[in-house]
Design a protein around this motif. Structure first.
Motif, PDB file in Angstrom:
ATOM      1  N   VAL A 238      41.858  43.627  37.042  1.00 21.65           N
ATOM      2  CA  VAL A 238      41.722  44.496  35.870  1.00 21.65           C
ATOM      3  C   VAL A 238      41.782  45.950  36.363  1.00 21.65           C
ATOM      4  CG1 VAL A 238      40.350  45.146  33.850  1.00 21.65           C
ATOM      5  CG2 VAL A 238      40.132  42.817  34.780  1.00 21.65           C
ATOM      6  N   LEU A 239      42.716  46.725  35.826  1.00 21.03           N
ATOM      7  CA  LEU A 239      42.848  48.133  36.219  1.00 21.03           C
ATOM      8  C   LEU A 239      42.369  49.027  35.073  1.00 21.03           C
ATOM      9  CD1 LEU A 239      46.502  48.140  37.696  1.00 21.03           C
ATOM     10  CD2 LEU A 239      44.349  47.650  38.903  1.00 21.03           C
ATOM     11  N   VAL A 240      41.399  49.904  35.388  1.00 21.82           N
ATOM     12  CA  VAL A 240      40.959  50.918  34.420  1.00 21.82           C
ATOM     13  C   VAL A 240      41.714  52.197  34.741  1.00 21.82           C
ATOM     14  CG1 VAL A 240      39.003  52.322  33.629  1.00 21.82           C
ATOM     15  CG2 VAL A 240      38.647  49.909  34.259  1.00 21.82           C
ATOM     16  N   ALA A 241      42.204  52.892  33.713  1.00 25.64           N
ATOM     17  CA  ALA A 241      42.883  54.163  33.980  1.00 25.64           C
ATOM     18  C   ALA A 241      42.647  55.127  32.816  1.00 25.64           C
ATOM     19  CB  ALA A 241      44.378  53.938  34.184  1.00 25.64           C
ATOM     20  N   GLY A 242      42.154  56.315  33.164  1.00 30.87           N
ATOM     21  CA  GLY A 242      41.918  57.356  32.164  1.00 30.87           C
ATOM     22  C   GLY A 242      42.984  58.416  32.226  1.00 30.87           C
ATOM     23  N   SER A 243      42.842  59.339  33.213  1.00 28.78           N
ATOM     24  CA  SER A 243      43.761  60.486  33.290  1.00 28.78           C
ATOM     25  C   SER A 243      45.211  60.083  33.422  1.00 28.78           C
ATOM     26  CB  SER A 243      43.437  61.353  34.494  1.00 28.78           C
ATOM     27  OG  SER A 243      42.085  61.421  34.683  1.00 28.78           O
ATOM     28  N   SER A 244      45.486  59.053  34.238  1.00 26.18           N
ATOM     29  CA  SER A 244      46.901  58.739  34.469  1.00 26.18           C
ATOM     30  C   SER A 244      47.563  58.259  33.177  1.00 26.18           C
ATOM     31  CB  SER A 244      47.072  57.723  35.598  1.00 26.18           C
ATOM     32  OG  SER A 244      46.604  56.455  35.220  1.00 26.18           O
TER      33      SER A 244
ATOM     34  N   LYS B 206      37.173  39.886  46.685  1.00 26.12           N
ATOM     35  CA  LYS B 206      38.124  38.801  46.405  1.00 26.12           C
ATOM     36  C   LYS B 206      37.769  37.569  47.244  1.00 26.12           C
ATOM     37  CE  LYS B 206      41.847  36.869  44.817  1.00 26.12           C
ATOM     38  NZ  LYS B 206      41.751  36.246  43.500  1.00 26.12           N
ATOM     39  N   GLU B 207      37.374  37.816  48.486  1.00 25.59           N
ATOM     40  CA  GLU B 207      36.990  36.716  49.382  1.00 25.59           C
ATOM     41  C   GLU B 207      35.739  36.009  48.848  1.00 25.59           C
ATOM     42  OE1 GLU B 207      37.894  38.138  53.547  1.00 25.59           O
ATOM     43  OE2 GLU B 207      35.935  37.158  53.800  1.00 25.59           O
ATOM     44  N   LEU B 208      34.748  36.824  48.455  1.00 29.32           N
ATOM     45  CA  LEU B 208      33.518  36.254  47.866  1.00 29.32           C
ATOM     46  C   LEU B 208      33.851  35.460  46.611  1.00 29.32           C
ATOM     47  CD1 LEU B 208      30.455  38.676  47.528  1.00 29.32           C
ATOM     48  CD2 LEU B 208      30.641  36.567  48.843  1.00 29.32           C
ATOM     49  N   SER B 209      34.721  36.033  45.795  1.00 29.67           N
ATOM     50  CA  SER B 209      35.111  35.392  44.543  1.00 29.67           C
ATOM     51  C   SER B 209      35.818  34.069  44.810  1.00 29.67           C
ATOM     52  CB  SER B 209      35.981  36.361  43.737  1.00 29.67           C
ATOM     53  OG  SER B 209      36.834  35.680  42.868  1.00 29.67           O
ATOM     54  N   ASN B 210      36.751  34.046  45.750  1.00 29.73           N
ATOM     55  CA  ASN B 210      37.458  32.794  46.090  1.00 29.73           C
ATOM     56  C   ASN B 210      36.465  31.705  46.464  1.00 29.73           C
ATOM     57  OD1 ASN B 210      39.979  33.804  45.648  1.00 29.73           O
ATOM     58  ND2 ASN B 210      40.389  34.300  47.798  1.00 29.73           N
ATOM     59  N   ARG B 211      35.428  32.119  47.161  1.00 30.45           N
ATOM     60  CA  ARG B 211      34.448  31.160  47.682  1.00 30.45           C
ATOM     61  C   ARG B 211      33.455  30.718  46.598  1.00 30.45           C
ATOM     62  NH1 ARG B 211      30.015  32.294  51.080  1.00 30.45           N
ATOM     63  NH2 ARG B 211      30.584  34.466  51.411  1.00 30.45           N
ATOM     64  N   LEU B 212      33.011  31.664  45.764  1.00 29.12           N
ATOM     65  CA  LEU B 212      31.855  31.368  44.910  1.00 29.12           C
ATOM     66  C   LEU B 212      32.119  31.451  43.406  1.00 29.12           C
ATOM     67  CD1 LEU B 212      29.304  33.441  47.040  1.00 29.12           C
ATOM     68  CD2 LEU B 212      29.473  30.951  46.957  1.00 29.12           C
ATOM     69  N   ASN B 213      33.197  32.116  43.005  1.00 28.47           N
ATOM     70  CA  ASN B 213      33.469  32.259  41.567  1.00 28.47           C
ATOM     71  C   ASN B 213      34.931  32.651  41.360  1.00 28.47           C
ATOM     72  OD1 ASN B 213      33.600  32.914  38.889  1.00 28.47           O
ATOM     73  ND2 ASN B 213      31.800  34.256  38.867  1.00 28.47           N
ATOM     74  N   PRO B 214      35.821  31.668  41.426  1.00 25.12           N
ATOM     75  CA  PRO B 214      37.268  31.957  41.410  1.00 25.12           C
ATOM     76  C   PRO B 214      37.775  32.575  40.103  1.00 25.12           C
ATOM     77  CG  PRO B 214      36.822  29.647  41.999  1.00 25.12           C
ATOM     78  CD  PRO B 214      35.517  30.240  41.616  1.00 25.12           C
ATOM     79  N   ASN B 215      36.996  32.445  39.016  1.00 19.32           N
ATOM     80  CA  ASN B 215      37.496  32.993  37.737  1.00 19.32           C
ATOM     81  C   ASN B 215      37.035  34.420  37.466  1.00 19.32           C
ATOM     82  OD1 ASN B 215      38.869  30.628  37.044  1.00 19.32           O
ATOM     83  ND2 ASN B 215      36.929  29.699  36.387  1.00 19.32           N
ATOM     84  N   LEU B 216      36.450  35.036  38.451  1.00 17.99           N
ATOM     85  CA  LEU B 216      35.868  36.370  38.274  1.00 17.99           C
ATOM     86  C   LEU B 216      36.925  37.420  37.912  1.00 17.99           C
ATOM     87  CD1 LEU B 216      32.984  37.667  38.882  1.00 17.99           C
ATOM     88  CD2 LEU B 216      33.976  38.387  41.059  1.00 17.99           C
ATOM     89  N   PHE B 217      36.601  38.267  36.922  1.00 11.65           N
ATOM     90  CA  PHE B 217      37.411  39.465  36.704  1.00 11.65           C
ATOM     91  C   PHE B 217      36.992  40.493  37.760  1.00 11.65           C
ATOM     92  CE2 PHE B 217      37.439  37.879  32.224  1.00 11.65           C
ATOM     93  CZ  PHE B 217      38.812  37.792  32.060  1.00 11.65           C
TER      94      PHE B 217
END
Ligand code: DX5
Ligand code: ZN
Length: 222
Positions: free
Chosen positions: A193-199, A160-171
């Motif tokens: 983005v949350l992936v969930a299978g079993s739950s 998240k820190e890297l994203s804030n600095r270099l690519n704020p629109n990152l999923f």
């Protein structure tokens, strides 16, 4: 950004795939997560193009295709043609990651890189500006239903820190052991983005389980 939910069909009933895809269509899910395993990069084999095509035939939501395979470049076009909207390749198998990412973008797909639990987030520093999405594995890839690795929270904060600095629109996607109890904390740490299978699919009411992931705060233990 409001967080997105991507149910993983790896945990669906393959004999009733159409029914399960239609459940996702009607639910609050945003994407459909499709796990491809080759028995080489991971010690399990899932399914290939005919099944992705079959999913795509019924899906009304974008397919988020997670390639747990070696030499993914060989198959990117096939997955695009089978209906992928986003393609996720693993950092650990791409020796020319920049080229692979450009290729995924040329195909018109969202370009994503997945990191295994042991792979440091900082390794993405020089490529993150070119990515649409990062997937942080919160279990070792290969199987559904595994226990969530707690160190993931720290990795999410770092990305998240890297994203804030270099690519704020990152999923920023997290995959493995996600449920309505850890969802709020994952979002707080930086996941969107949350992936969930079993739950989702082991729930007596999968659609309600998806709704709980979409609105997790009331369910959080913390
Ligand atoms: C694991 C896969 C996951 C898997 C998650 O290798 O990448 O997408 O389906 O399953 P759960 O939610 O059961 O951990
Ligand atoms: Zn996955």
């Amino acid at each position: 950004m409001n967080h997105l939910i991507a149910p993983s069909v790896l945990a669906a009933d393959f004999a009733n795939l159409q029914r399960d895809i239609e459940m996702i269509n009607k639910s609050e899910a945003d994407w459909i997560h499709v796990d491809i395993m080759d028995g080489m990069f991971v010690p399990n084999i899932s399914f290939g193009f005919p099944v992705v095509n079959a999913i795509n035939k019924h899906a009304k939501k974008p397919l988020d295709v997670h390639l747990m395979i070696v030499e993914p470049d060989r198959y990117l076009k096939n997955f695009k043609d089978a209906g992928a909207s986003g393609i996720i390749v693993h950092y650990e198998v791409c020796s020319n990651l920049h080229r692979t990412i450009q290729y995924i973008k040329e195909l018109g797909c969202r370009a994503a890189v997945a990191l295994n639990p042991h792979t440091p987030v900082l390794l993405l520093e020089d490529i993150i500006a070119d990515l649409d999405q990062v997937l942080i594995m919160s279990v070792n890839p290969g199987f559904g239903g595994q226990r969530f690795i707690e160190h993931t929270y720290k990795k999410l904060k770092d990305i998240k820190e890297l994203s804030n600095r270099l690519n704020p629109n990152l999923f920023i996607e997290v995959d493995g052991g996600v449920d309505a109890y850890n969802a709020a904390k994952l979002i707080e740490a930086g996941a969107n983005v949350l992936v969930a299978g079993s739950s989702v699919f082991s729930s007596p009411d999968p659609s309600a389980a998806i709704a709980n992931l979409k609105n997790p705060y009331s369910k959080s233990r913390s």
